[in-house]
Enzyme design. Sequence first.
Site, PDB file in Angstrom:
ATOM      1  N   TYR A  93       0.834  -1.199   0.000  1.00  0.00           N
ATOM      2  CA  TYR A  93       0.000   0.000   0.000  1.00  0.00           C
ATOM      3  C   TYR A  93       0.873   1.255   0.000  1.00  0.00           C
ATOM      4  CZ  TYR A  93      -3.517   3.411   1.401  1.00  0.00           C
ATOM      5  OH  TYR A  93      -4.343   4.514   1.457  1.00  0.00           O
ATOM      6  N   LYS A  97       1.018   3.999  -3.085  1.00  0.00           N
ATOM      7  CA  LYS A  97       0.650   5.403  -2.879  1.00  0.00           C
ATOM      8  C   LYS A  97       1.844   6.329  -3.102  1.00  0.00           C
ATOM      9  CE  LYS A  97      -3.686   4.805  -2.271  1.00  0.00           C
ATOM     10  NZ  LYS A  97      -4.677   5.375  -3.182  1.00  0.00           N
TER      11      LYS A  97
END
Length: 133
Positions: A93, A97
């Site tokens: 994640y 991002k």
Amino acid sequence: MLYADEQPAFSAAKISKNSKIDILINNAGITGPTAELWNYNVDDWKKIIDINLHGTFYCCKAVAPLMIKNNYGRIVNIASVSGKDGNANASAYSSAKAGVIGLTKSLGKELAQYNIAVNVAVSYTHLTLPTKA
């Protein structure tokens, strides 16, 4: 799962060359499971990167030519403070991002000459607990 040589169905089916798109907000994303990097399941890693980073790429790729044609556009990509700071047990994640942040900076420089602004929104949660008087 999407691969580099595939194009999402939405771009071919929903967007024609005569379409006009002024604003794109890329807000889809998943966090995925939490695990140390060395224990992270490779398929989970790929899924998170595909949705969070590749999804943003594909959407921007589909609308940029239309915005260039109209010499106007606004793109907002939603990232996370995890992309800036990294979160333990969330390497996929955080990496995805961080990629969205980098993609946004690069694309903004590429599209500025066409009156197209590209920005990233970095979200975070701040919790303040009440104190006793």
